[in-house]
Design a protein around this motif. Structure first.
Motif, PDB file in Angstrom:
ATOM      1  N   UNK A  75       0.828  -1.202   0.000  1.00 33.58           N
ATOM      2  CA  UNK A  75       0.000   0.000   0.000  1.00 33.58           C
ATOM      3  C   UNK A  75       0.862   1.252   0.000  1.00 33.58           C
ATOM      4  N   UNK A  76       0.333   2.296  -0.590  1.00 28.34           N
ATOM      5  CA  UNK A  76       1.021   3.573  -0.586  1.00 28.34           C
ATOM      6  C   UNK A  76       1.183   4.124  -1.986  1.00 28.34           C
ATOM      7  N   UNK A  77       1.455   5.409  -2.080  1.00 31.63           N
ATOM      8  CA  UNK A  77       1.540   6.040  -3.396  1.00 31.63           C
ATOM      9  C   UNK A  77       2.704   5.515  -4.228  1.00 31.63           C
ATOM     10  N   UNK A  78       3.711   4.900  -3.589  1.00 29.26           N
ATOM     11  CA  UNK A  78       4.846   4.333  -4.319  1.00 29.26           C
ATOM     12  C   UNK A  78       4.748   2.811  -4.471  1.00 29.26           C
ATOM     13  N   UNK A  79       3.582   2.227  -4.209  1.00 26.08           N
ATOM     14  CA  UNK A  79       3.442   0.766  -4.256  1.00 26.08           C
ATOM     15  C   UNK A  79       3.884   0.203  -5.606  1.00 26.08           C
ATOM     16  N   UNK A  80       3.386   0.788  -6.697  1.00 26.67           N
ATOM     17  CA  UNK A  80       3.705   0.270  -8.032  1.00 26.67           C
ATOM     18  C   UNK A  80       5.171   0.486  -8.378  1.00 26.67           C
ATOM     19  N   UNK A  81       5.701   1.679  -8.110  1.00 29.53           N
ATOM     20  CA  UNK A  81       7.100   1.952  -8.458  1.00 29.53           C
ATOM     21  C   UNK A  81       8.053   1.106  -7.623  1.00 29.53           C
ATOM     22  N   UNK A  82       7.695   0.856  -6.361  1.00 26.05           N
ATOM     23  CA  UNK A  82       8.526  -0.002  -5.529  1.00 26.05           C
ATOM     24  C   UNK A  82       8.605  -1.410  -6.107  1.00 26.05           C
TER      25      UNK A  82
ATOM     26  N   UNK B  38      10.824   4.678   0.058  1.00 25.81           N
ATOM     27  CA  UNK B  38       9.607   4.566  -0.752  1.00 25.81           C
ATOM     28  C   UNK B  38       8.372   4.694   0.132  1.00 25.81           C
ATOM     29  N   UNK B  39       7.353   5.356  -0.390  1.00 25.56           N
ATOM     30  CA  UNK B  39       6.096   5.484   0.338  1.00 25.56           C
ATOM     31  C   UNK B  39       5.244   4.253   0.045  1.00 25.56           C
ATOM     32  N   UNK B  40       5.663   3.144   0.665  1.00 28.71           N
ATOM     33  CA  UNK B  40       4.984   1.862   0.472  1.00 28.71           C
ATOM     34  C   UNK B  40       5.041   1.080   1.779  1.00 28.71           C
ATOM     35  N   UNK B  41       3.940   0.454   2.136  1.00 29.80           N
ATOM     36  CA  UNK B  41       3.853  -0.376   3.339  1.00 29.80           C
ATOM     37  C   UNK B  41       3.489  -1.788   2.936  1.00 29.80           C
ATOM     38  N   UNK B  42       4.226  -2.758   3.441  1.00 27.46           N
ATOM     39  CA  UNK B  42       3.994  -4.154   3.124  1.00 27.46           C
ATOM     40  C   UNK B  42       3.440  -4.865   4.349  1.00 27.46           C
ATOM     41  N   UNK B  43       2.451  -5.733   4.138  1.00 25.99           N
ATOM     42  CA  UNK B  43       1.860  -6.478   5.248  1.00 25.99           C
ATOM     43  C   UNK B  43       1.310  -7.806   4.748  1.00 25.99           C
ATOM     44  N   UNK B  44       1.128  -8.726   5.676  1.00 22.58           N
ATOM     45  CA  UNK B  44       0.493 -10.003   5.382  1.00 22.58           C
ATOM     46  C   UNK B  44      -1.016  -9.789   5.377  1.00 22.58           C
ATOM     47  N   UNK B  45      -1.636  -9.937   4.214  1.00 30.14           N
ATOM     48  CA  UNK B  45      -3.077  -9.687   4.076  1.00 30.14           C
ATOM     49  C   UNK B  45      -3.868 -10.983   3.894  1.00 30.14           C
ATOM     50  N   UNK B  46      -3.259 -12.105   4.240  1.00 27.96           N
ATOM     51  CA  UNK B  46      -3.915 -13.392   4.015  1.00 27.96           C
ATOM     52  C   UNK B  46      -5.278 -13.473   4.684  1.00 27.96           C
ATOM     53  N   UNK B  47      -5.368 -12.970   5.907  1.00 27.45           N
ATOM     54  CA  UNK B  47      -6.640 -13.065   6.643  1.00 27.45           C
ATOM     55  C   UNK B  47      -7.675 -12.060   6.161  1.00 27.45           C
ATOM     56  N   UNK B  48      -7.256 -11.085   5.384  1.00 34.37           N
ATOM     57  CA  UNK B  48      -8.165 -10.018   4.959  1.00 34.37           C
ATOM     58  C   UNK B  48      -8.886 -10.312   3.653  1.00 34.37           C
ATOM     59  N   UNK B  49      -8.447 -11.350   2.955  1.00 36.87           N
ATOM     60  CA  UNK B  49      -9.027 -11.660   1.648  1.00 36.87           C
ATOM     61  C   UNK B  49      -9.359 -13.141   1.544  1.00 36.87           C
TER      62      UNK B  49
END
Length: 286
Positions: free
Chosen positions: A5-12, A78-89
């Protein structure tokens, strides 16, 4: 599943993975590899762009924790945050009539809150991946067993990297350049020079083949031998699933020069591999 997530997600991600995320559209998924400096695969992903600042990376569960940790090391400024989203989807496999037909692989359709990613077909049947927030009702249709889904994964010819084959292959050894997993026009990412050299200097000596083995079990990572050399393996099992007709179907990364030889799983006296046609053309053969 990893959420970026974040405005730099794609560029990261564009600077870390083997595919182009900078130009990814919401109706496109990305097959991509995360490599070490020597071009060896540490993870494989299907990337879905949920919004302009959110991308989901679907990977093998046994590699998720270490991949999340390693990718996070490179975020830096980079303006990007990484997380484990397994439980969210929630994630479901669709096959046959439940999946869209006549759609190119890696296309994405939106069904309410769900993203439906078109996969490569298996046995001539369309396949797709349904991904939606965890509370979303499951899609309608007859339930498909996990064993049959795993068989379709193998027969589609598209390998998913798992822990037993961590850092075993450059992307071309599992045909990723032929199925949309490598973009040779994008900028630098870890391992890019090795991948480019393998492609354009004729140094690639291995490809992945579809095979059948008359055995009850065939473990990922099992070595493959020709009948004349018990010391040096000529291949490795990449992915395997039991066939309802008996035996095991597998994706096997082999030395190209050994593909016409008698091949055995585990040892020169092991079960014989029967190679079968891939469901797609290899890039070098187009």
């Amino acid at each position: 599943m990893i959420r970026v997530q974040g405005e730099d997600a794609a560029s990261f991600l564009h600077g870390q993975l083997s595919q182009d995320f900078a130009l990814q559209k919401p109706d496109e998924a990305r097959l991509a590899a995360f490599l070490n400096a020597k071009g060896r695969m540490q993870a494989s992903f299907i990337g879905i762009k949920r919004s302009s600042d959110e991308i989901l990376l679907i990977c093998s569960r046994d590699l998720l924790a270490q991949t999340l940790k390693r990718l996070s090391m490179f975020v830096l400024r980079s303006k990007a945050r990484l997380s484990d989203a397994t439980a969210d989807f929630a994630m479901r496999g669709l096959a046959g009539r439940a999946a869209p037909s006549g759609v190119a692989p890696w296309s994405v359709a939106t069904r309410g809150d769900a993203s439906v990613v078109q996969l490569y077909p298996a046995d001539g049947q369309p396949r797709a991946l349904w991904v939606a927030p965890a509370a979303t009702p499951a899609p309608e249709g007859e339930a498909l067993s996990e064993s049959l889904w795993q068989l379709g994964e193998v027969r589609s010819g598209v390998a998913t990297l798992t822990l037993p084959i961590y850092e075993a292959f450059v992307p071309q050894m599992v045909n990723y350049e032929s199925i949309g997993g490598v973009n040779f026009k994008k900028g630098c990412y870890p391992g890019q020079e090795v991948v480019a050299r393998s492609q354009f200097r004729g140094t690639l000596k291995r490809r992945t083949y579809l095979a059948h083995v008359d055995a009850q079990i065939l473990a990922v990572g099992t070595e493959v031998f020709n009948a004349h050399d018990a010391e040096q393996p000529v291949g490795t099992v990449v992915q395997a699933a039991a066939s309802p007709d008996g035996g095991v179907d597998a994706l096997v990364s082999l030395q190209i020069a050994a593909a016409d030889e008698a091949l055995h799983a585990g040892s020169t006296g092991g079960p014989l591999l029967q190679l079968k046609p891939l469901p797609y053309a290899l890039l070098a053969d187009i």
